[in-house]
Write a protein that holds these residues in place. Structure first.
Motif, mmCIF file in Angstrom:
data_model
loop_
_atom_site.group_PDB
_atom_site.id
_atom_site.type_symbol
_atom_site.label_atom_id
_atom_site.label_comp_id
_atom_site.label_asym_id
_atom_site.label_seq_id
_atom_site.Cartn_x
_atom_site.Cartn_y
_atom_site.Cartn_z
ATOM 1 N N ARG A 32 -11.969 -45.431 -38.575
ATOM 2 C CA ARG A 32 -11.854 -44.292 -39.498
ATOM 3 C C ARG A 32 -10.696 -43.390 -39.096
ATOM 4 N N LEU A 33 -10.549 -43.161 -37.800
ATOM 5 C CA LEU A 33 -9.446 -42.344 -37.319
ATOM 6 C C LEU A 33 -8.104 -43.012 -37.621
ATOM 7 N N ALA A 34 -8.006 -44.299 -37.349
ATOM 8 C CA ALA A 34 -6.761 -45.031 -37.615
ATOM 9 C C ALA A 34 -6.425 -45.004 -39.102
ATOM 10 N N ASP A 35 -7.421 -45.164 -39.957
ATOM 11 C CA ASP A 35 -7.203 -45.126 -41.400
ATOM 12 C C ASP A 35 -6.688 -43.754 -41.825
ATOM 13 N N SER A 36 -7.279 -42.716 -41.286
ATOM 14 C CA SER A 36 -6.858 -41.360 -41.617
ATOM 15 C C SER A 36 -5.419 -41.099 -41.174
ATOM 16 N N ILE A 37 -5.088 -41.509 -39.963
ATOM 17 C CA ILE A 37 -3.726 -41.327 -39.455
ATOM 18 C C ILE A 37 -2.733 -42.116 -40.296
ATOM 19 N N GLU A 38 -3.094 -43.352 -40.646
ATOM 20 C CA GLU A 38 -2.220 -44.196 -41.463
ATOM 21 C C GLU A 38 -1.954 -43.548 -42.812
ATOM 22 N N ARG A 39 -2.999 -43.062 -43.458
ATOM 23 C CA ARG A 39 -2.851 -42.452 -44.778
ATOM 24 C C ARG A 39 -2.002 -41.185 -44.709
ATOM 25 N N GLN A 40 -2.203 -40.372 -43.674
ATOM 26 C CA GLN A 40 -1.394 -39.167 -43.511
ATOM 27 C C GLN A 40 0.073 -39.517 -43.281
ATOM 28 N N ALA A 41 0.311 -40.547 -42.475
ATOM 29 C CA ALA A 41 1.682 -40.966 -42.184
ATOM 30 C C ALA A 41 2.362 -41.528 -43.435
ATOM 31 N N VAL A 42 1.631 -42.303 -44.222
ATOM 32 C CA VAL A 42 2.193 -42.859 -45.460
ATOM 33 C C VAL A 42 2.489 -41.731 -46.452
ATOM 34 N N ARG A 43 1.582 -40.784 -46.577
ATOM 35 C CA ARG A 43 1.802 -39.643 -47.469
ATOM 36 C C ARG A 43 3.073 -38.893 -47.057
ATOM 37 N N SER A 44 3.229 -38.668 -45.766
ATOM 38 C CA SER A 44 4.415 -37.990 -45.255
ATOM 39 C C SER A 44 5.681 -38.803 -45.525
ATOM 40 N N ALA A 45 5.597 -40.108 -45.284
ATOM 41 C CA ALA A 45 6.757 -40.983 -45.520
ATOM 42 C C ALA A 45 7.168 -40.959 -46.989
ATOM 43 N N LEU A 46 6.196 -41.028 -47.885
ATOM 44 C CA LEU A 46 6.507 -40.996 -49.314
ATOM 45 C C LEU A 46 7.155 -39.670 -49.707
ATOM 46 N N ARG A 47 6.649 -38.587 -49.158
ATOM 47 C CA ARG A 47 7.231 -37.267 -49.454
ATOM 48 C C ARG A 47 8.669 -37.167 -48.960
ATOM 49 N N HIS B 256 1.341 -51.604 -50.510
ATOM 50 C CA HIS B 256 1.136 -50.946 -51.799
ATOM 51 C C HIS B 256 -0.292 -51.143 -52.290
ATOM 52 N N LYS B 257 -0.820 -52.338 -52.125
ATOM 53 C CA LYS B 257 -2.187 -52.606 -52.580
ATOM 54 C C LYS B 257 -3.195 -51.739 -51.824
ATOM 55 N N ARG B 258 -3.022 -51.642 -50.510
ATOM 56 C CA ARG B 258 -3.984 -50.911 -49.684
ATOM 57 C C ARG B 258 -3.818 -49.402 -49.787
ATOM 58 N N LEU B 259 -2.593 -48.951 -50.050
ATOM 59 C CA LEU B 259 -2.320 -47.509 -49.927
ATOM 60 C C LEU B 259 -1.739 -46.861 -51.181
ATOM 61 N N SER B 260 -1.733 -47.566 -52.294
ATOM 62 C CA SER B 260 -1.123 -47.002 -53.493
ATOM 63 C C SER B 260 -1.810 -45.727 -53.976
ATOM 64 N N ASP B 261 -3.095 -45.562 -53.656
ATOM 65 C CA ASP B 261 -3.773 -44.338 -54.059
ATOM 66 C C ASP B 261 -3.212 -43.131 -53.321
ATOM 67 N N VAL B 262 -2.616 -43.338 -52.155
ATOM 68 C CA VAL B 262 -1.962 -42.243 -51.446
ATOM 69 C C VAL B 262 -0.775 -41.755 -52.270
ATOM 70 N N ALA C 281 -0.535 -41.939 -55.500
ATOM 71 C CA ALA C 281 -1.081 -41.230 -56.659
ATOM 72 C C ALA C 281 -1.485 -39.810 -56.254
ATOM 73 N N ASP C 282 -2.083 -39.656 -55.079
ATOM 74 C CA ASP C 282 -2.444 -38.328 -54.577
ATOM 75 C C ASP C 282 -1.202 -37.486 -54.307
ATOM 76 N N ASN C 283 -0.146 -38.164 -53.907
ATOM 77 C CA ASN C 283 1.089 -37.513 -53.517
ATOM 78 C C ASN C 283 1.924 -37.101 -54.731
ATOM 79 N N GLY C 284 1.690 -37.744 -55.859
ATOM 80 C CA GLY C 284 2.470 -37.450 -57.050
ATOM 81 C C GLY C 284 3.798 -38.163 -57.085
ATOM 82 N N SER C 285 3.994 -39.156 -56.200
ATOM 83 C CA SER C 285 5.245 -39.920 -56.212
ATOM 84 C C SER C 285 4.931 -41.394 -56.068
ATOM 85 N N ARG C 286 5.818 -42.218 -56.565
ATOM 86 C CA ARG C 286 5.656 -43.676 -56.485
ATOM 87 C C ARG C 286 6.913 -44.331 -56.023
#
Length: 73
Positions: free
Chosen positions: A25-40, A60-66, A68-73
């Motif tokens: 769960r921690l790794a998933d959270s860190i990954e999602r935060q890092a991907v969100r930051s990278a997309l921004r 993209h398949k695993r993290l595309s919802d990030v 969508a949350d981020n507002g960028s693709r």
């Protein structure tokens, strides 16, 4: 940062498996935060995938919802 080699693995299976769940769960959270930051910061899915050691499609398949949350693709 904690040196992972210093962590003692619980000998009790309940505790050990609970630790595995918590770490995932921690790794998933860190990954999602890092991907969100990278997309921004304008990273492409190809660059994110390379950093994660997976294919662009898998990232993209695993993290595309990030995205969508981020507002960028």
């Amino acid at each position: 940062m904690v040196d992972l080699h210093d962590i003692t693995v619980p000998t009790d299976p309940d505790e050990a498996l609970a630790a595995v769940v918590a770490l995932r769960r921690l790794a998933d959270s860190i990954e999602r935060q890092a991907v969100r930051s990278a997309l921004r910061q304008g990273w492409s899915w190809a660059r994110i995938a390379q950093a994660l050691g997976i294919t662009k499609q898998a990232a993209h398949k695993r993290l595309s919802d990030v995205a969508a949350d981020n507002g960028s693709r």
